[in-house]
Design an enzyme around this catalytic site. Structure first.
Site, PDB file in Angstrom:
ATOM      1  CB  SER A   4      37.302  32.371  44.080  1.00  0.00           C
ATOM      2  OG  SER A   4      38.541  32.974  43.423  1.00  0.00           O
TER       3      SER A   4
ATOM      4  CG  HIS B 181      38.600  33.419  39.249  1.00  0.00           C
ATOM      5  ND1 HIS B 181      38.601  34.722  38.965  1.00  0.00           N
ATOM      6  CD2 HIS B 181      39.001  32.658  40.019  1.00  0.00           C
ATOM      7  CE1 HIS B 181      38.913  34.912  40.439  1.00  0.00           C
ATOM      8  NE2 HIS B 181      38.745  33.557  41.065  1.00  0.00           N
TER       9      HIS B 181
END
Length: 268
Positions: free
Chosen positions: A44, A250
């Site tokens: 990711s 993230h």
């Protein structure tokens, strides 16, 4: 009518300012890398989860147009660009489903992988929801995996990349430290934040050792992220995002353009 020199100059200044504000600075690739095909592999952090602007065709892989692979490809126009990085990918999944575009014509490969193998999502969930002692115990389990099992998993991926793309420059990107320490910050305790940062350092150093053993290049993103960790007041990382939990921890779009893209570009 020909534009005046002044209007051309003003236009150039405006373009430079816009580029600086958006972080969309054109990368400067080596001629070999730009001439060959570029393949972006990984998890990711490479697909761009957290940056938004996901392409509909990528589905659950959540490939973002604001990810460092997409930004680099847009700025350098490689002869071909294959984007197979996918949210949640582990080393075995990279081997099983991402290597198809690699060939002798591939000039450049990027990848970030290993965090999911080490149980990153479960570590962060445990540390957010449970006690300090439970958090640190879970981190210690992850650390044990990183030192005992992950090196062999990384070797399998790196060997497969080299076998399929023998002529490529291969850049392996690491992970940032997540927290600024010593700062007043609502959420996790200082002990939890320290343990998480130390585990990230271990993951980076373990990855870098295997990268060097294969003759690849390790791109360390910790330096560009310094001053932009969670609790810094200028974070390039999402903290817990309760409205979109998958984006938690993230990089934001600024982290991709200001952190990952320069690290990758410098390594190329």
């Amino acid at each position: 009518m020909r534009r005046s020199r002044l209007s051309v100059l003003l236009g150039s200044i405006l373009l430079a300012v816009t580029t600086a504000l958006t972080g969309a600075t054109a990368a400067h690739a080596s001629p070999q890398a730009a001439a060959g095909g570029y393949v972006a592999l990984g998890d990711s952090y490479s697909s761009g989860v957290g940056a938004g602007s996901y392409t509909s065709s990528s589905g659950a892989c959540k490939q973002s147009t604001k990810s460092y692979p997409a930004l680099w490809a847009a700025g350098n126009s490689p002869s071909s660009f294959h984007f197979t990085a996918c949210s949640g990918a582990r080393t075995d999944e990279v081997l099983a489903s991402q290597l198809g575009p690699l060939s002798t014509a591939t000039g450049l490969v990027s990848i970030s992988v290993g965090g999911n193998d080490a149980g990153f999502a479960d570590v962060m969930t445990t540390c957010v929801l449970q006690s300090e002692s439970t958090c640190i115990s879970r981190i210690n389990t992850a650390r044990s995996y990183v030192t005992s099992t992950l090196p062999g998993k990384l070797d399998n991926v790196y060997s497969a990349i080299r076998d399929r793309a023998p002529n490529a420059k291969v850049v392996v990107l690491g992970y940032p430290r997540f927290y600024k320490l010593g700062a007043t910050c609502v959420g996790l305790s200082e002990a939890k934040r320290t343990a998480i940062n130390n585990a990230s350092d271990l993951l980076n150093s373990t990855t870098a050792q295997r990268v060097n053993a294969h003759g690849f290049t390790f791109a360390d993103v910790r330096s560009p992220f310094t001053g932009h960790e969670i609790c810094s007041g200028s974070s390039w990382l999402h903290s817990v995002n309760w409205t979109n939990i998958g984006e938690s921890y993230h990089p934001k779009a600024a982290g991709q353009s200001g952190g990952y893209l320069p690290a990758f570009d410098n390594a190329v």
